[in-house]
Design a protein around this motif. Structure first.
Motif, PDB file in Angstrom:
ATOM      1  N   ILE A   1       0.843  -1.191   0.000  1.00 12.46           N
ATOM      2  CA  ILE A   1       0.000   0.000   0.000  1.00 12.46           C
ATOM      3  C   ILE A   1       0.885   1.250   0.000  1.00 12.46           C
ATOM      4  O   ILE A   1       0.645   2.197  -0.749  1.00 12.46           O
ATOM      5  CB  ILE A   1      -0.950   0.003   1.216  1.00 12.46           C
TER       6      ILE A   1
ATOM      7  N   ASN B   1       2.590   1.771  -3.355  1.00  9.44           N
ATOM      8  CA  ASN B   1       1.614   2.259  -4.329  1.00  9.44           C
ATOM      9  C   ASN B   1       1.319   3.747  -4.124  1.00  9.44           C
ATOM     10  O   ASN B   1       1.226   4.506  -5.084  1.00  9.44           O
ATOM     11  CB  ASN B   1       0.329   1.441  -4.267  1.00  9.44           C
TER      12      ASN B   1
ATOM     13  N   ASP C   1      -7.114   0.387   0.926  1.00  8.48           N
ATOM     14  CA  ASP C   1      -5.978   0.130   1.812  1.00  8.48           C
ATOM     15  C   ASP C   1      -6.431  -0.044   3.259  1.00  8.48           C
ATOM     16  O   ASP C   1      -5.851  -0.821   4.016  1.00  8.48           O
ATOM     17  CB  ASP C   1      -4.911   1.221   1.689  1.00  8.48           C
TER      18      ASP C   1
END
Length: 187
Positions: free
Chosen positions: A80, A83, A115
């Protein structure tokens, strides 16, 4: 999970929603309290709901993953975070005309809270997590930062969007590393 860790996690999770709110503020001719409240409620609500769903999913499958829970937390938080940093460094602009309607806010709220679903799964695998307090704290933090993001976006423009997203990603990566190190070396 301590209060400081929860605060840091909440801020990290809210950065995507805050960045979208900043863009909405940038694209709004005249920001009203209504716009700030709509943004805060959608994003804060979903940031609270998704970890709760993730928590129940994680609790359901806990017996299958307890041997590798620290690795799951590390991978999820790291992915996460990476990203978010990738998005922050991307040259793509997401600025358009702000739309605070349900048909626009609903998919944005889901997209920015995926997320948080993964974080909820992680919560189920960690000892001593008060899920009600955690989701309340995450939701409230996201509400405040998203509402303020609309106003700040209107005032300052997109200048700080990528910085906020980058910081949020870095925070999540650091928390993932912390969980892994604590489990491998201190438990």
């Amino acid at each position: 999970m301590g209060l400081l860790e929860l605060l840091i996690l909440s801020i990290g999770l809210s950065m995507d929603a805050c960045a979208v709110s900043i863009c909405n503020g940038l694209s709004t001719k005249k920001v009203k309290l209504k716009h700030m409240a709509i943004s805060g409620l959608w994003f804060g609500g979903f940031q609270a709901l998704m970890p709760l769903i993730g928590y129940f999913l994680g609790a359901t499958f806990e017996k299958y993953v307890t041997a590798v829970d620290h690795w799951i937390a590390f991978v999820l938080l790291g992915a996460i975070g990476v990203n978010m940093i990738r998005e922050a460094l991307s040259n793509e602009e997401e600025i358009g005309k702000a739309d605070f309607s349900c048909k626009t806010m609903f998919p944005m709220a889901i997209a920015t809270s995926i997320d948080a679903l993964a974080i909820g799964i992680t919560f189920a695998l960690l000892p001593d997590v008060n899920i009600v307090a955690a989701v309340s704290f995450i939701g409230a933090t996201t509400f405040i930062l998203s509402a303020l993001g609309v106003k700040l976006g209107h005032i300052f423009g997109a200048k700080y969007k990528s910085g906020a997203e980058f910081a949020g990603g870095a925070i999540l990566i650091i928390l993932g590393i912390k969980i892994l190190v604590e489990h491998l070396f201190f438990s």
